[in-house]
Design a protein around this motif. Sequence first.
Motif: not given
Length: 488
Positions: A131, A133, A136, A147, A149
């Motif tokens: 995943r 962030s 980021r 986010g 995944k």
Amino acid sequence: MKLYTLVLGLRHGLLYFFTALLLAGCATTSHYQAPDVPTPTQWRNAPSTQAASHTPPSATASVLPQAPAVPAWWTLYNDPDLTALEQQALGANFSVQAAVSRVEEARANVLVVNSYRSPEVTLNPSVFRSRLSALRPLAIPNVAAVGVKQQQFYVPLNVSYEVDVWGRLRRNVQAAEADQQASEAELRTVQLTLTTDAANYYFSIRSLDADLGVLDSTRQARIQNLQLVQARFKAGVDNEIGVRRAETELANVEAGIIELKRQRAGLEAALATVCGQPASTFTVAPRPTLLAAPVVPASLPANLLTRRPDLQQAERQLSAANTRIDVARLNRLPAVELTGYVGPQSSQLTEIMRLNQSYTYYVGGGIAIPIFNGGRNRANQQVAEARYNTAAAQYKQSALVAFQEVETALADVQQSAAQLQAQQRALRSARLAGLLTRERYNRGLTNYFEVVDADRITLDAARLVVQTQGDQLRYSVQLIKALGGSWE
């Protein structure tokens, strides 16, 4: 099909490219030849001085034969008991079993070393979830991150292959093969040593049996002497000193019998160990008669360098050491390695088999050029050269010791035969002197002390005869061992 294409491209495309890029020629390797060893053209102590043996060939790797297992040399003695013991020793001795295991280890090591010349292919399936962030940093400003995944299924088939440009891997295989041949020669050395040790113990036991037979017959004679002297003492014909001397001589013979039985028990226990049996349950039935030693032929082989398994072992070890000098030198040259992988990759397990869309591959190669490692490669080459020089010196020394052992065994066989003839003459004379002395004693012309001396001289001569006969058997065994298991 894609894997085949990958490997084919690795071997045919990059091989010629990197080879031409590195150097414009191939590295040379040394040509091995075993050191020259001064070899006699005939044995000085052979039965006939005219029996010149042929000059042996040079002991190089190309002429050394792969000798079979140790020959059944013990059949020369025509002794069923000895044959049974030798077969038992070869089948049950643990030193032989250990040597067989070392041969199997060496053969397996050849396969291990040879495997490095083939591509290494491994399947490394993997799966992972991740995943990213939402906080980021992003390369695009004023765009909010979210986010994310991810999951991935990956089934790569990895391939790596070292191109043996200079023949280093091939030389490694040759060294391993020489090690295997040395281990096979070691097995034959163990078998030859084992069988000759068993024969030496066996003939020593038989020699003691013959010696015990002499002492036992002497003991019966001593008992009769004691009874005769006691009767003469009671009749007043002789004095008590003669009785005590007769008792002393009888006790000395009985003590000698006990000592020989002690020695026999020790030899029997040693023979049991050689035969792979517990000493507590192993016996050799007594037999008071000795075999005659086989006649040594007039012409004996001199090519010990190719006959004796211990010399074959030393020569093969020397060949392996020489090959490893080349390996150490070639380690200082660049190494070329080709790598690649091919396999499907997908974020969904159900779609991973859609190979026309999911497969991925990589093909590449590299060159490892030694620049600086503190002189390690040069030092490794110097180590290999020093080990070769050590093996060469040991080989030459082993050859000289082999010639020494043959000459010593020949001298022992030849001189013991002459010694036995002289001892047999001495025994005949001692027995005749003993009969004359006893006749004089019975007539009262001499005292019992002369009888004691005559009997003791006869006993010593008889024991020397059987001991020399036993020595002859053991010397013939040592000659067979020194010649590598046969004198044919």
